[in-house]
Design a protein around this motif. Sequence first.
Motif, mmCIF file in Angstrom:
data_model
loop_
_atom_site.group_PDB
_atom_site.id
_atom_site.type_symbol
_atom_site.label_atom_id
_atom_site.label_comp_id
_atom_site.label_asym_id
_atom_site.label_seq_id
_atom_site.Cartn_x
_atom_site.Cartn_y
_atom_site.Cartn_z
ATOM 1 N N PHE A 19 13.920 -68.195 20.114
ATOM 2 C CA PHE A 19 14.984 -68.182 21.115
ATOM 3 C C PHE A 19 16.012 -67.113 20.747
ATOM 4 C CE2 PHE A 19 13.514 -72.594 20.892
ATOM 5 C CZ PHE A 19 13.223 -72.860 22.224
ATOM 6 N N ALA A 20 16.538 -66.432 21.747
ATOM 7 C CA ALA A 20 17.625 -65.479 21.525
ATOM 8 C C ALA A 20 18.355 -65.252 22.833
ATOM 9 C CB ALA A 20 17.084 -64.149 20.997
ATOM 10 N N ASN A 21 19.634 -64.885 22.737
ATOM 11 C CA ASN A 21 20.319 -64.425 23.939
ATOM 12 C C ASN A 21 20.113 -62.918 24.062
ATOM 13 O OD1 ASN A 21 22.232 -63.095 22.293
ATOM 14 N ND2 ASN A 21 23.650 -64.829 22.361
ATOM 15 N N GLU A 22 20.664 -62.318 25.093
ATOM 16 C CA GLU A 22 20.381 -60.906 25.355
ATOM 17 C C GLU A 22 20.896 -59.993 24.250
ATOM 18 O OE1 GLU A 22 23.868 -61.908 28.212
ATOM 19 O OE2 GLU A 22 22.424 -62.935 26.918
ATOM 20 N N SER A 23 22.035 -60.332 23.644
ATOM 21 C CA SER A 23 22.581 -59.496 22.578
ATOM 22 C C SER A 23 21.711 -59.553 21.331
ATOM 23 C CB SER A 23 24.008 -59.945 22.232
ATOM 24 O OG SER A 23 24.864 -59.809 23.342
ATOM 25 N N ASP A 25 14.847 -52.467 25.653
ATOM 26 C CA ASP A 25 14.308 -53.038 26.882
ATOM 27 C C ASP A 25 13.793 -54.433 26.524
ATOM 28 O OD1 ASP A 25 12.497 -53.904 28.910
ATOM 29 O OD2 ASP A 25 12.160 -51.838 29.538
ATOM 30 N N LEU A 26 14.450 -55.473 27.034
ATOM 31 C CA LEU A 26 14.156 -56.822 26.578
ATOM 32 C C LEU A 26 12.741 -57.273 26.896
ATOM 33 C CD1 LEU A 26 17.484 -58.789 27.118
ATOM 34 C CD2 LEU A 26 16.784 -57.215 25.306
ATOM 35 N N ALA A 77 18.556 -60.370 21.241
ATOM 36 C CA ALA A 77 17.263 -59.767 21.565
ATOM 37 C C ALA A 77 17.321 -58.249 21.452
ATOM 38 C CB ALA A 77 16.827 -60.184 22.965
ATOM 39 N N ALA A 78 18.382 -57.658 22.008
ATOM 40 C CA ALA A 78 18.539 -56.204 21.930
ATOM 41 C C ALA A 78 18.716 -55.761 20.483
ATOM 42 C CB ALA A 78 19.735 -55.764 22.773
ATOM 43 N N CYS A 79 19.388 -56.592 19.709
ATOM 44 C CA CYS A 79 19.653 -56.255 18.313
ATOM 45 C C CYS A 79 18.355 -56.208 17.503
ATOM 46 C CB CYS A 79 20.622 -57.278 17.713
ATOM 47 S SG CYS A 79 21.243 -56.836 16.092
ATOM 48 N N ILE A 80 17.490 -57.211 17.687
ATOM 49 C CA ILE A 80 16.242 -57.209 16.916
ATOM 50 C C ILE A 80 15.313 -56.104 17.419
ATOM 51 C CG2 ILE A 80 14.910 -58.890 18.293
ATOM 52 C CD1 ILE A 80 13.936 -60.038 15.587
ATOM 53 N N ALA A 123 10.409 -58.569 23.925
ATOM 54 C CA ALA A 123 9.753 -59.870 23.985
ATOM 55 C C ALA A 123 8.255 -59.741 23.722
ATOM 56 C CB ALA A 123 9.995 -60.521 25.344
ATOM 57 N N GLU A 124 7.637 -58.740 24.327
ATOM 58 C CA GLU A 124 6.196 -58.523 24.130
ATOM 59 C C GLU A 124 5.879 -58.180 22.677
ATOM 60 O OE1 GLU A 124 2.559 -55.685 25.804
ATOM 61 O OE2 GLU A 124 4.618 -55.373 26.509
ATOM 62 N N LYS A 125 6.672 -57.290 22.098
ATOM 63 C CA LYS A 125 6.443 -56.880 20.714
ATOM 64 C C LYS A 125 6.652 -58.048 19.747
ATOM 65 C CE LYS A 125 5.815 -52.359 21.344
ATOM 66 N NZ LYS A 125 4.571 -51.643 20.957
ATOM 67 N N LEU A 126 7.696 -58.818 19.986
ATOM 68 C CA LEU A 126 7.998 -59.937 19.105
ATOM 69 C C LEU A 126 6.927 -61.021 19.205
ATOM 70 C CD1 LEU A 126 9.920 -61.179 17.071
ATOM 71 C CD2 LEU A 126 11.327 -62.021 18.974
ATOM 72 N N ALA A 127 6.433 -61.256 20.406
ATOM 73 C CA ALA A 127 5.376 -62.251 20.593
ATOM 74 C C ALA A 127 4.106 -61.863 19.842
ATOM 75 C CB ALA A 127 5.076 -62.424 22.080
ATOM 76 N N ALA A 128 3.851 -60.560 19.748
ATOM 77 C CA ALA A 128 2.614 -60.073 19.119
ATOM 78 C C ALA A 128 2.775 -59.808 17.628
ATOM 79 C CB ALA A 128 2.155 -58.795 19.817
ATOM 80 N N TRP A 129 3.994 -59.967 17.113
ATOM 81 C CA TRP A 129 4.254 -59.629 15.713
ATOM 82 C C TRP A 129 3.523 -60.594 14.785
ATOM 83 C CZ3 TRP A 129 7.746 -60.636 11.379
ATOM 84 C CH2 TRP A 129 7.935 -59.502 10.557
ATOM 85 N N GLU A 130 3.443 -60.238 13.532
ATOM 86 C CA GLU A 130 2.702 -60.994 12.512
ATOM 87 C C GLU A 130 2.891 -62.510 12.631
ATOM 88 O OE1 GLU A 130 2.820 -61.500 7.638
ATOM 89 O OE2 GLU A 130 3.817 -59.796 8.586
ATOM 90 N N LYS A 131 1.786 -63.244 12.520
ATOM 91 C CA LYS A 131 1.852 -64.698 12.671
ATOM 92 C C LYS A 131 0.875 -65.379 11.725
ATOM 93 C CE LYS A 131 2.706 -68.111 16.200
ATOM 94 N NZ LYS A 131 2.078 -69.235 15.475
ATOM 95 N N VAL A 132 1.325 -66.459 11.079
ATOM 96 C CA VAL A 132 0.502 -67.183 10.105
ATOM 97 C C VAL A 132 -0.427 -68.172 10.796
ATOM 98 C CG1 VAL A 132 0.554 -68.822 8.178
ATOM 99 C CG2 VAL A 132 2.159 -66.895 8.227
ATOM 100 N N ASN A 133 0.126 -69.056 11.615
ATOM 101 C CA ASN A 133 -0.679 -70.084 12.277
ATOM 102 C C ASN A 133 -1.292 -69.508 13.551
ATOM 103 O OD1 ASN A 133 -1.856 -72.350 13.350
ATOM 104 N ND2 ASN A 133 0.051 -73.488 13.662
#
Length: 321
Positions: free
Chosen positions: A197-201, A215-216, A203-206, A220-230
Amino acid sequence: MDFFNKYDLKLGNAILAEDKQLPIYEEVVAKYTVDYIPGGAAQNTARVAQWMLPEKQTVLYTGCVGSDKNAQILREANEKSGVIADYFVDAATPTGACAVLINNNERTLCTALGAANNFKITHLQTPEMQKSIESAQLFYMVGYFMTVSPESAMLLAQHAAEQNKAFLYGLAAPFLIEVDFFFERVKALLPYVDIVFANESEAACIGKKMGWGEDLAVVAEKLAAWEKVNQKRSRTVVFTQGANNTLVYTNGKLDQYSPITLPKEKIVDLNAAGDSFCGGFVAAYSQGKELSKCIESGHYAAHEIIQQNGCTLPAVCNFTF
């Protein structure tokens, strides 16, 4: 305004108390009528989630408090709202407090973190907490905790991944991303996170920090696809934007959801709106509802809370899962 000037406070500001501001807490209690409202981002979310759930004592919250009057106020408030509170107690340090000062509907926040800074992993290793962890269906954590006990965060996140339980995480504040020391901790935790979860600020920061741009939708797409353990769970990314559409990226698709509109004259307090959204989301998610229903539940919770005074829970929840 003399009171604000006395403690070097500015309207609309939010600060951590320095030595010169520490006497403010006793003075406001002595001279003014004070409402005590349990706070802290994750505790707000826990209380809202429990408020929306049909059965009480299904949400457990843990944090660190002192052995004082404010700790007792927190316990009683959580008991009243049905939240199970299993605190780690640091008897040598006062319970954290936030003075909320109001002048012509403008709010100033002055926070002394106190015992909230002193949570220890040993609390999670007690037989009582181990039992609670084992029986928990999901975990929700806010980024602020990464400044306190990142080892505790990793313990819970690793347990969630190993047991295929959902781990939900709120980014919480830009400084946790901008400051390398804290962001290294966040980056270590993110591979274990199933829902962000994040607000717009935030999200833009990360997005900026990770080199993804601001571009949020892209972030969002990049963060969803980022490294994941499970790998049994895909990552879902939820970006709220106040009165603008909430962006949700999951399973390779971006969706947008409109919040419930509210006339400006009905807005009492925007503080904890994001925490409340997460509380509504968690409540629906714990009931096994579809993602769209979880977002709808989050929007309802935020809509109700911002019409109240400082995350005071409304008497009745009229949301139907």
